[in-house]
Motif scaffolding. Structure first.
Motif, mmCIF file in Angstrom:
data_model
loop_
_atom_site.group_PDB
_atom_site.id
_atom_site.type_symbol
_atom_site.label_atom_id
_atom_site.label_comp_id
_atom_site.label_asym_id
_atom_site.label_seq_id
_atom_site.Cartn_x
_atom_site.Cartn_y
_atom_site.Cartn_z
ATOM 1 N N ASN A 122 16.868 0.555 1.156
ATOM 2 C CA ASN A 122 16.416 0.869 1.891
ATOM 3 C C ASN A 122 15.137 0.655 2.773
ATOM 4 O O ASN A 122 15.195 1.836 4.012
ATOM 5 N N TRP A 123 14.214 0.842 1.758
ATOM 6 C CA TRP A 123 12.794 1.375 2.841
ATOM 7 C C TRP A 123 11.601 0.162 3.333
ATOM 8 O O TRP A 123 10.892 0.440 2.965
ATOM 9 N N LEU A 124 12.972 -1.024 3.285
ATOM 10 C CA LEU A 124 12.094 -2.309 3.847
ATOM 11 C C LEU A 124 13.051 -2.798 4.982
ATOM 12 O O LEU A 124 14.253 -2.979 3.876
ATOM 13 N N THR A 125 12.669 -3.545 5.721
ATOM 14 C CA THR A 125 13.514 -4.140 6.699
ATOM 15 C C THR A 125 13.018 -5.157 6.797
ATOM 16 O O THR A 125 11.346 -5.743 7.008
ATOM 17 N N ILE A 126 13.558 -5.983 7.489
ATOM 18 C CA ILE A 126 12.594 -7.469 7.743
ATOM 19 C C ILE A 126 13.468 -8.006 9.436
ATOM 20 O O ILE A 126 14.851 -7.808 9.383
ATOM 21 N N VAL B 212 4.213 -3.436 8.952
ATOM 22 C CA VAL B 212 4.208 -4.736 8.379
ATOM 23 C C VAL B 212 3.597 -4.959 7.302
ATOM 24 O O VAL B 212 2.326 -4.837 7.472
ATOM 25 N N VAL B 213 4.330 -5.127 6.661
ATOM 26 C CA VAL B 213 3.707 -5.897 4.644
ATOM 27 C C VAL B 213 3.762 -7.036 5.215
ATOM 28 O O VAL B 213 3.326 -6.983 3.651
ATOM 29 N N LYS C 290 8.931 -4.783 7.228
ATOM 30 C CA LYS C 290 8.274 -3.530 7.476
ATOM 31 C C LYS C 290 8.610 -2.479 7.110
ATOM 32 O O LYS C 290 9.770 -2.626 6.305
ATOM 33 N N THR C 291 8.507 -1.548 7.010
ATOM 34 C CA THR C 291 8.946 -0.329 5.900
ATOM 35 C C THR C 291 9.550 0.674 7.290
ATOM 36 O O THR C 291 9.666 0.792 7.528
ATOM 37 N N ASN D 59 0.783 -1.254 -0.198
ATOM 38 C CA ASN D 59 0.084 -0.456 -0.194
ATOM 39 C C ASN D 59 0.500 1.581 0.245
ATOM 40 O O ASN D 59 1.973 1.168 0.385
ATOM 41 N N GLY D 60 0.714 2.306 -0.538
ATOM 42 C CA GLY D 60 1.376 3.290 -1.009
ATOM 43 C C GLY D 60 1.066 4.004 0.115
ATOM 44 O O GLY D 60 1.710 5.341 -0.065
#
Length: 876
Positions: free
Chosen positions: A511-515, A484-485, A523-524, A476-477
């Motif tokens: 760099n806009w997602l982490t785990i 959490v995505v 997550k964003t 989702n933008g």
């Protein structure tokens, strides 16, 4: 001269002059011997113009008594008589190029000879047979002589009157083969000088002449045919040195294989060319073929042609002339017959079972070769094998192909095997040929070639495995940081779970997602906004188990459009009639695609979901209809609606399932009204109103004791009392023009009457009975009909009415805010069955949409107390 004699004379002269012209070699001067008298149109002679001028475009004569045709023929145009013995004229020839050539024509007349000839002709016409036209001559081929050998004699009857010399020309005399024949000048005897080959010269046609010494020809030139009789000097010969034929094995007896053809140079349609065929020998000797003696057609005698036993036969064939008689000439030829293979032997596997061991996770590895045993012809479609895995390969881990050179089945692993899933696999493999199997009458029963292969999977320590290996995500933008995505988890093949596995994103990723290191949650890392829409990122996730083994998965993340809204249903009230025609519920979502439709509808309560039939249409509309056993009533249906972006909202739809024909006719008695909510003050107002009504009723009862019945009725009608009603609670908005009449009342319900029944029932109290009709109130007719007698017989006393209502009134006040399950209700209607003497107008709560028919205009002039009561009961 007789006409017949004249015609014969003219014909004789015509042919004679023609022959003379054909053999004339001079182009400058031509001489013709003609009678002294000629009729008009008589042929004088013919000049061979092709020898003089190849292409004469114009031919003319210097003498008008003669006409010349294009072929050189000279005809008389008038009757002529030669006064002298010679007449001369000139032929003028001119070609297309203007070249001219002249030919001098000399005509010589013979009066006596023509007369004698005429006499001779007349005499000949009377003879029965002439020696000038003998039968054809016959010469035996390859005759031994002695030579020269006389074969015929020609004589002219004119020799009785003239001295005749004979001559001849044509093939065999002065044309090739020259010198084969000659004719004696004085006797007319024809001789052959040497042997003749009929196959080279089957016949000769010569021209014989009879002339006088001065060149006159009293006879027409004679065409004489010399035929060479055939001698059987040529043996028949086959048209081919070796004949090759192919016959399928196990064919039926009488099958045509082919035809041998022989030729004989001797004379056709004679015994010399009457040929007969026979088979002299077969190799190997088996007598399985026959030949037609006259046509040479070869056929089979037996069906025991087995290519695997004998694949080739050689026949020695004889052909003989003279109808096959022993003295005839003969020749032999060879026919080679090849037996063509058919698939009469089923292929078989080398062994019936195999066992192999394979390490797990091996891919594209050859694990087994299976030989194919087939007795059919090598490298033929009946020999080439095809292998198939018929059982044990439902998940397509194995493939099998055929090695065209060795005819072996090659078994390979196409997808890695998993020891944890299964440590053994059993494959059933069948083999067949490229050509379909052909069963023969004496062959064994066809047995399908089958073998079983047991594959034992060996364990191997493996790293974590992501499932799926590639994860596609659309985010989702418009998400906040830390949202959490999704998850991308790996499992340990040894344990089958994700315990102890740690996750990290490979360096140099977006760099806009982490785990999360332990849970694998994505997550964003930043706040997503409109500017990041359609941005994509390929992320490699590394999973590490307790032993340090790693596995890699891939995430393909795409930032989608901002999904700010959830789908909702703008219309939440629907009515379904008894025809059960479905109603369609349409959801809307302000978001743009792809976060809008298509929607997913789901009824959240299982019991309600099973009671309704559902059909999704065009992605935005859900049509529902009641199940067959669903009773009439009002139903509250909760929906969960998810848009294409995965955002879900809830909506509640109220559906009235009514026993009606059209939705506007629907009338359902509900235990709660969504349009009216009763508060504390409304309940107190209803209690005060009820007490006020009781006070009025008591007053009216006391009036009955002091007044006559007729006066009471008159006052009641004059004062326009309100109609008797089964309910005093508003039930619906009082100001709503669609006031639905109450159809029935029950004593034991809070929202129904206290003591009154349905239409047509009687209510009894204190020994008195009142008949209620038309919605629970009295009409003018009922008051007039029996109202007077009723009050004469007795009236309700105040105490009786108080005893009847006091106990129930307290109970009803206590239950007004409770439903049937003893739960407090926001909306209950209180109903009463008695409110004094009957009114002509009926009950206020029973008013329907037919206000024009009921004539309820008097309700606009209510008394102040009732107007205040109505305003108090209206929901604000």
């Amino acid at each position: 001269m007789a006409p017949a004699a004249a015609a014969g004379l003219r014909g004789a002269l015509l042919l004679g002059l023609l022959v003379l012209s054909l053999f004339c070699e001079a182009c400058k001067e031509v001489t013709f011997n003609i009678p002294s008298k000629l009729e008009a149109g008589t042929l004088v002679g013919r000049v061979n113009l092709t020898e003089c001028l190849k292409s004469a475009a114009h031919i003319s004569s210097s003498d008008p008594d003669f006409r010349i045709l294009e072929d050189g023929s000279i005809y008389t145009t008038n009757s002529i008589s030669l006064s002298s013995e010679e007449k001369t004229f000139t032929m003028l020839l001119k070609d297309t190029q203007g070249y001219e050539e002249k030919i001098h024509v000399n005509l010589l007349g013979h009066q006596e000879e023509i007369g004698k000839t005429r006499h001779t002709r007349e005499t000949v016409l009377r003879r029965a047979k002439r020696r000038w036209a003998p039968i054809p001559s016959f010469v035996m081929e390859n005759s031994l002589g002695p030579f020269p050998m006389q074969i015929q004699q020609v004589q002219s009857d004119t020799a009785q009157h003239y001295t005749i010399y004979y001559s001849a020309s044509g093939p065999g005399i002065d044309k090739d083969p020259k010198g084969l024949f000659y004719i004696e000048k004085e006797t007319g005897n024809i001789f052959v000088t040497r042997p003749i080959d009929r196959e080279t010269h089957p016949s000769f046609t010569i021209v014989c002449y009879a002339n006088t010494p001065d060149g006159y020809s009293p006879e027409v030139p004679l065409l004489h045919k010399i035929k060479i009789e055939d001698d059987n000097d040529n043996a028949p010969c086959f048209t081919q040195d070796i004949y090759h034929f192919v016959v399928p094995e196990h064919c039926k007896p009488g099958t045509v294989i082919g035809e041998v053809i022989a030729e004989d140079k001797d004379e056709a349609f004679t015994l010399h060319t009457d040929l007969r065929y026979r088979i002299v020998s077969e190799q190997p000797s088996s007598r399985v073929f026959s030949i037609h003696s006259e046509t040479g057609v070869i056929t089979t005698l037996s069906s025991q042609l087995d290519r695997e036993l004998v694949d080739k036969y050689i026949l020695l064939i004889e052909v003989r002339d003279m109808g096959g008689q022993p003295f005839g000439l003969c020749t032999t030829g060879t026919a080679v017959i090849t037996v063509q293979d058919i698939n009469d032997h089923a292929p078989q596997c080398g062994l019936s079972s195999y066992e192999i061991k394979v390490l797990e996770n091996r891919v594209n590895v050859e694990i087994l070769r299976i030989p194919c045993l087939d007795k059919d012809e090598l490298n033929s479609p009946a020999w080439c094998c095809k292998f198939s895995i018929v059982k044990g390969n439902e998940d397509n881990h194995f493939t099998i192909t055929t090695d065209k050179k060795t005819n072996e089945g090659v078994l390979c692993i196409s997808k890695g095997l998993d020891y944890e899933t299964g440590n053994a696999r059993i494959l059933e493999i069948t083999v067949s040929n490229e050509m379909p199997y052909a069963a023969v009458s004496y062959s064994k029963v066809h047995v399908q070639g089958i073998c079983n292969v047991r594959v034992i999977v060996l364990d191997e320590d493996e790293g974590p495995v992501f499932n799926p290996c590639l994860l596609n995500m659309t985010i989702n933008g418009c998400l906040a940081t830390g949202t959490v995505v999704g998850k991308h988890l790996a499992v340990d093949p040894e344990t089958g779970n994700s315990e102890g596995i740690r996750y990290k994103i490979a360096p140099d990723q977006c760099n806009w997602l982490t785990i999360d290191e332990n849970s694998g949650e994505l997550k964003t890392a930043i706040r997503l906004d409109v500017e990041m829409e359609k941005r994509q990122c390929n992320i490699s996730v590394i999973a590490t188990d307790r032993t340090g083994k790693t596995g890699t998965g891939t995430i393909w993340a795409t930032v989608g459009a901002c999904n700010r809204h959830v789908p909702r249903v703008p219309v939440d009230e629907y009515t379904i009639c008894k025809d059960r025609k479905p109603v369609c519920i349409t959801a809307v979502d302000p978001d743009e695609p792809p976060n809008g439709h298509p929607f997913i509808f789901r009824i959240t309560e299982r019991a309600i979901d099973s009671a309704w039939k559902q059909e999704l249409r065009d992605g935005t509309t859900l049509c529902i209809s009641p199940a067959a056993n669903l009773p009439f009533g009002t139903y509250r249906i909760p929906f969960a609606i998810m848009d294409n972006g995965g955002k879900e909202g809830t909506s509640i739809v109220n559906v009235k399932f009514c026993n009606c024909v059209t939705p506007r006719d629907c009338v359902i008695k509900q235990s709660r009204s969504p349009s009216v909510t009763l508060g504390v003050w409304a309940i107190l107002a209803m209690i005060l109103g009820a007490l006020l009504l009781l006070l009025i009723l008591v007053t009216l009862c006391s009036c009955y004791g002091r007044r006559t019945v007729s006066k009471h009725v008159t006052d009641d009608l004059a004062n326009q009392n309100l109609i008797i009603s089964n309910t005093e609670a508003p039930g619906e908005e009082v100001m709503d023009p669609n006031i639905i009449p109450l159809q029935s009342a029950t004593v034991n319900s809070c929202d129904q009457g206290v003591g009154m029944g349905t239409v047509g029932h009687e209510v009894t109290s204190g020994g008195q009975s009142f008949e209620m009709s038309k919605g629970g109130h009295q009409t003018l007719e009922s008051v007039r009909g029996y109202g007077q007698s009723m009050m004469e017989q007795g009236r309700y006393s105040y105490s009786e009415w108080q005893n009847f209502t006091h106990a129930r009134l307290g109970e009803k006040v206590n239950m007004c805010r409770q439903d049937e399950e003893n739960k407090h209700s926001e909306d209950y209607v209180l109903s009463y069955n008695y409110e004094g003497r009957g009114s002509l107008a009926g009950s206020v709560g029973c008013c329907t949409d037919q206000q024009e028919e009921e004539a309820l205009d008097f309700l606009d002039q209510l008394e102040p107390k009732f107007r205040t009561l109505a305003e108090t009961c209206v929901k604000r």
